[in-house]
Design an enzyme around this catalytic site. Structure first.
Site, PDB file in Angstrom:
ATOM      1  N   ASN A 234      30.961 -46.152  21.952  1.00 24.81           N
ATOM      2  CA  ASN A 234      31.640 -45.001  21.344  1.00 24.81           C
ATOM      3  C   ASN A 234      33.161 -45.235  21.428  1.00 24.81           C
ATOM      4  O   ASN A 234      33.715 -45.411  22.513  1.00 24.81           O
ATOM      5  CB  ASN A 234      31.228 -43.724  22.098  1.00 24.81           C
ATOM      6  CG  ASN A 234      31.881 -42.490  21.506  1.00 24.81           C
ATOM      7  OD1 ASN A 234      33.082 -42.468  21.267  1.00 24.81           O
ATOM      8  ND2 ASN A 234      31.103 -41.448  21.278  1.00 24.81           N
TER       9      ASN A 234
ATOM     10  N   HIS B 150      37.735 -42.490  21.959  1.00 24.91           N
ATOM     11  CA  HIS B 150      38.950 -42.334  22.760  1.00 24.91           C
ATOM     12  C   HIS B 150      40.041 -43.351  22.439  1.00 24.91           C
ATOM     13  O   HIS B 150      41.180 -43.190  22.869  1.00 24.91           O
ATOM     14  CB  HIS B 150      38.600 -42.269  24.244  1.00 24.91           C
ATOM     15  CG  HIS B 150      37.832 -41.012  24.537  1.00 24.91           C
ATOM     16  ND1 HIS B 150      38.230 -39.777  24.058  1.00 24.91           N
ATOM     17  CD2 HIS B 150      36.659 -40.801  25.188  1.00 24.91           C
ATOM     18  CE1 HIS B 150      37.341 -38.863  24.419  1.00 24.91           C
ATOM     19  NE2 HIS B 150      36.386 -39.461  25.094  1.00 24.91           N
TER      20      HIS B 150
ATOM     21  N   HIS C 181      32.385 -39.827  16.767  1.00 22.98           N
ATOM     22  CA  HIS C 181      32.085 -38.396  16.617  1.00 22.98           C
ATOM     23  C   HIS C 181      33.159 -37.778  15.735  1.00 22.98           C
ATOM     24  O   HIS C 181      34.323 -37.695  16.131  1.00 22.98           O
ATOM     25  CB  HIS C 181      32.095 -37.760  18.016  1.00 22.98           C
ATOM     26  CG  HIS C 181      31.677 -36.317  18.052  1.00 22.98           C
ATOM     27  ND1 HIS C 181      31.438 -35.652  19.232  1.00 22.98           N
ATOM     28  CD2 HIS C 181      31.460 -35.400  17.073  1.00 22.98           C
ATOM     29  CE1 HIS C 181      31.093 -34.389  18.964  1.00 22.98           C
ATOM     30  NE2 HIS C 181      31.102 -34.212  17.669  1.00 22.98           N
TER      31      HIS C 181
ATOM     32  N   ARG D  85      34.554 -34.712  14.747  1.00 20.46           N
ATOM     33  CA  ARG D  85      34.524 -33.298  15.148  1.00 20.46           C
ATOM     34  C   ARG D  85      35.116 -32.423  14.058  1.00 20.46           C
ATOM     35  O   ARG D  85      35.987 -32.859  13.317  1.00 20.46           O
ATOM     36  CB  ARG D  85      35.321 -33.107  16.440  1.00 20.46           C
ATOM     37  CG  ARG D  85      34.588 -33.557  17.679  1.00 20.46           C
ATOM     38  CD  ARG D  85      35.433 -33.284  18.915  1.00 20.46           C
ATOM     39  NE  ARG D  85      34.639 -33.420  20.118  1.00 20.46           N
ATOM     40  CZ  ARG D  85      33.998 -32.421  20.730  1.00 20.46           C
ATOM     41  NH1 ARG D  85      34.100 -31.200  20.276  1.00 20.46           N
ATOM     42  NH2 ARG D  85      33.287 -32.638  21.810  1.00 20.46           N
TER      43      ARG D  85
ATOM     44  N   ARG E  27      39.892 -33.854  16.338  1.00 18.10           N
ATOM     45  CA  ARG E  27      40.826 -34.120  17.439  1.00 18.10           C
ATOM     46  C   ARG E  27      41.012 -35.608  17.720  1.00 18.10           C
ATOM     47  O   ARG E  27      42.000 -36.007  18.289  1.00 18.10           O
ATOM     48  CB  ARG E  27      40.393 -33.401  18.707  1.00 18.10           C
ATOM     49  CG  ARG E  27      39.135 -33.958  19.310  1.00 18.10           C
ATOM     50  CD  ARG E  27      38.866 -33.376  20.669  1.00 18.10           C
ATOM     51  NE  ARG E  27      38.449 -31.993  20.587  1.00 18.10           N
ATOM     52  CZ  ARG E  27      37.745 -31.402  21.557  1.00 18.10           C
ATOM     53  NH1 ARG E  27      37.448 -32.050  22.651  1.00 18.10           N
ATOM     54  NH2 ARG E  27      37.361 -30.151  21.424  1.00 18.10           N
TER      55      ARG E  27
ATOM     56  N   GLU F 242      28.094 -39.278  15.407  1.00 16.60           N
ATOM     57  CA  GLU F 242      27.793 -38.034  16.138  1.00 16.60           C
ATOM     58  C   GLU F 242      28.433 -36.882  15.395  1.00 16.60           C
ATOM     59  O   GLU F 242      29.597 -36.981  14.980  1.00 16.60           O
ATOM     60  CB  GLU F 242      28.436 -38.069  17.522  1.00 16.60           C
ATOM     61  CG  GLU F 242      27.647 -38.771  18.562  1.00 16.60           C
ATOM     62  CD  GLU F 242      28.371 -38.665  19.893  1.00 16.60           C
ATOM     63  OE1 GLU F 242      29.055 -37.651  20.149  1.00 16.60           O
ATOM     64  OE2 GLU F 242      28.279 -39.622  20.647  1.00 16.60           O
TER      65      GLU F 242
ATOM     66  N   THR G  10      31.285 -33.352  24.839  1.00 12.16           N
ATOM     67  CA  THR G  10      29.997 -32.677  24.651  1.00 12.16           C
ATOM     68  C   THR G  10      29.450 -32.284  26.019  1.00 12.16           C
ATOM     69  O   THR G  10      29.338 -33.129  26.905  1.00 12.16           O
ATOM     70  CB  THR G  10      29.009 -33.619  23.935  1.00 12.16           C
ATOM     71  OG1 THR G  10      29.687 -34.205  22.828  1.00 12.16           O
ATOM     72  CG2 THR G  10      27.795 -32.879  23.442  1.00 12.16           C
TER      73      THR G  10
ATOM     74  N   GLU H  93      18.260 -38.641  21.893  1.00  8.84           N
ATOM     75  CA  GLU H  93      19.168 -39.259  22.859  1.00  8.84           C
ATOM     76  C   GLU H  93      19.171 -38.354  24.083  1.00  8.84           C
ATOM     77  O   GLU H  93      19.580 -37.189  24.000  1.00  8.84           O
ATOM     78  CB  GLU H  93      20.581 -39.410  22.289  1.00  8.84           C
ATOM     79  CG  GLU H  93      21.524 -40.014  23.325  1.00  8.84           C
ATOM     80  CD  GLU H  93      22.928 -40.315  22.795  1.00  8.84           C
ATOM     81  OE1 GLU H  93      23.091 -40.512  21.574  1.00  8.84           O
ATOM     82  OE2 GLU H  93      23.849 -40.346  23.627  1.00  8.84           O
TER      83      GLU H  93
ATOM     84  N   HIS I  19      25.857 -40.501  27.922  1.00  9.90           N
ATOM     85  CA  HIS I  19      26.857 -39.532  28.387  1.00  9.90           C
ATOM     86  C   HIS I  19      27.149 -39.717  29.869  1.00  9.90           C
ATOM     87  O   HIS I  19      26.250 -39.641  30.696  1.00  9.90           O
ATOM     88  CB  HIS I  19      26.460 -38.072  28.109  1.00  9.90           C
ATOM     89  CG  HIS I  19      27.685 -37.230  27.883  1.00  9.90           C
ATOM     90  ND1 HIS I  19      28.441 -36.741  28.921  1.00  9.90           N
ATOM     91  CD2 HIS I  19      28.326 -36.874  26.746  1.00  9.90           C
ATOM     92  CE1 HIS I  19      29.480 -36.089  28.426  1.00  9.90           C
ATOM     93  NE2 HIS I  19      29.442 -36.165  27.111  1.00  9.90           N
TER      94      HIS I  19
HETATM   95  N1  PXP Z   1      26.225 -39.644  23.624  1.00 16.40           N
HETATM   96  C1  PXP Z   1      26.660 -38.474  23.095  1.00 16.40           C
HETATM   97  C2  PXP Z   1      25.699 -37.666  22.290  1.00 16.40           C
HETATM   98  C3  PXP Z   1      27.998 -38.053  23.267  1.00 16.40           C
HETATM   99  O1  PXP Z   1      28.398 -36.872  22.742  1.00 16.40           O
HETATM  100  C4  PXP Z   1      28.882 -38.874  23.987  1.00 16.40           C
HETATM  101  C5  PXP Z   1      30.316 -38.475  24.120  1.00 16.40           C
HETATM  102  O2  PXP Z   1      30.930 -38.485  22.879  1.00 16.40           O
HETATM  103  C6  PXP Z   1      28.385 -40.085  24.506  1.00 16.40           C
HETATM  104  C7  PXP Z   1      27.049 -40.429  24.336  1.00 16.40           C
HETATM  105  C8  PXP Z   1      29.261 -40.995  25.290  1.00 16.40           C
HETATM  106  O3  PXP Z   1      29.631 -40.345  26.487  1.00 16.40           O
HETATM  107  P1  PXP Z   1      30.700 -41.013  27.418  1.00 16.40           P
HETATM  108  O4  PXP Z   1      31.990 -41.021  26.646  1.00 16.40           O
HETATM  109  O5  PXP Z   1      30.741 -40.114  28.609  1.00 16.40           O
HETATM  110  O6  PXP Z   1      30.222 -42.399  27.720  1.00 16.40           O
END
Ligand code: PXP
Length: 236
Positions: free
Chosen positions: A6, A9, A42, A44, A48, A69, A100, A150, A190
């Site tokens: 992901n 960030h 993601h 949003r 953001r 996402e 999330t 997931e 997550h």
């Molecule tokens: N899976 C989902 C559905 C998420 O919303 C997120 C965060 O955007 C992640 C995985 C990844 O989480 P993390 O950034 O804590 O690794």
């Protein structure tokens, strides 16, 4: 075990100054070069971090698998249908949250989620539902014909002691088995970090982990390729 990276960030850092760098598209390419099996972002409603332009370019440049996402809201569903990611992961979205905070309430939102799943499926987009490790949510996900679930690993990752973490791990393992039995494909994610990922990676029936913050945090210090390859080695 596949790794979905992901890259939200990287966009968060860019948005801090409102300029063009660092570009999440470049980060996605580096992550793929380092062995990522897929890229997750993601979009949003408040934009953001990831912007519409990022998603459009990622669709053209991601060579592996693009997982978008998103909340199950009309505006973003229309964008998904236009851009056609390989997969959509539906998540709950709150304006004030930092990230999330939990899985979808599939039971309470069954009708709406079912409509969105069928709309996206008709466009050949696989749909995953982000759910807590709870049997009724998993059953409802299968009932409304999600392709994947997931499983939310936040409760495991944030557990205050090892005993609680082991209980959460047990719940995740049972829900992965239950999902598989109901015909769902299973991923998880997550809050997974370099020190807590291995026990999740060892579970049966989970075919993919989606990880963001810990990889981007490490990448900021050691570089994207090293951060992704370190994680691939741990989950492999
Ligand atoms: N899976 C989902 C559905 C998420 O919303 C997120 C965060 O955007 C992640 C995985 C990844 O989480 P993390 O950034 O804590 O690794």
């Amino acid at each position: 075990m596949r790794l979905g990276v992901n890259i939200d960030h990287i966009a968060t850092i860019r948005q801090a100054r409102g300029g063009a760098e660092p570009d999440p598209v470049t980060a996605a390419a580096l992550a793929e070069l380092a062995g990522a099996d897929g890229i997750v972002c993601h979009l949003r409603e408040d934009r953001r971090h990831i912007q519409d332009r990022d998603l459009e370019i990622l669709r053209k440049t991601v060579q592996t698998h693009l997982n978008l996402e998103m909340a199950a809201v009309e505006e973003i569903v229309d964008i998904a249908i236009k851009v056609k990611p390989d997969m959509v992961t539906l998540v709950p979205e709150k304006r004030q949250e930092l990230t999330t905070e939990g899985g979808l309430d599939v039971i309470a939102n069954s009708q709406r989620l079912s409509e969105v799943i069928s709309k996206l499926s008709n466009c050949n987009i696989a749909v995953s539902l982000f759910v807590d490790a709870e049997i009724n949510q998993v059953k409802e996900a299968a009932k409304i014909k999600a392709h994947f679930i997931e499983i939310h690993t936040g409760a495991y990752a944030d557990a205050i002691d090892e005993e609680t973490a082991d209980i959460e791990l047990g719940n995740i393992a049972s829900m992965a088995a239950a999902g598989h039995k109901l015909g769902l494909r299973v991923s998880a994610g997550h809050g997974l970090k370099y020190h807590n990922v291995r026990k999740i990676a060892a579970l049966d029936y989970i075919e993919e982990l989606n990880i963001g913050h810990s990889i981007i945090a490490r990448a900021a210090l050691v570089g994207m390729e090293r951060a992704v390859s370190d994680m691939k080695r741990l989950i492999g």
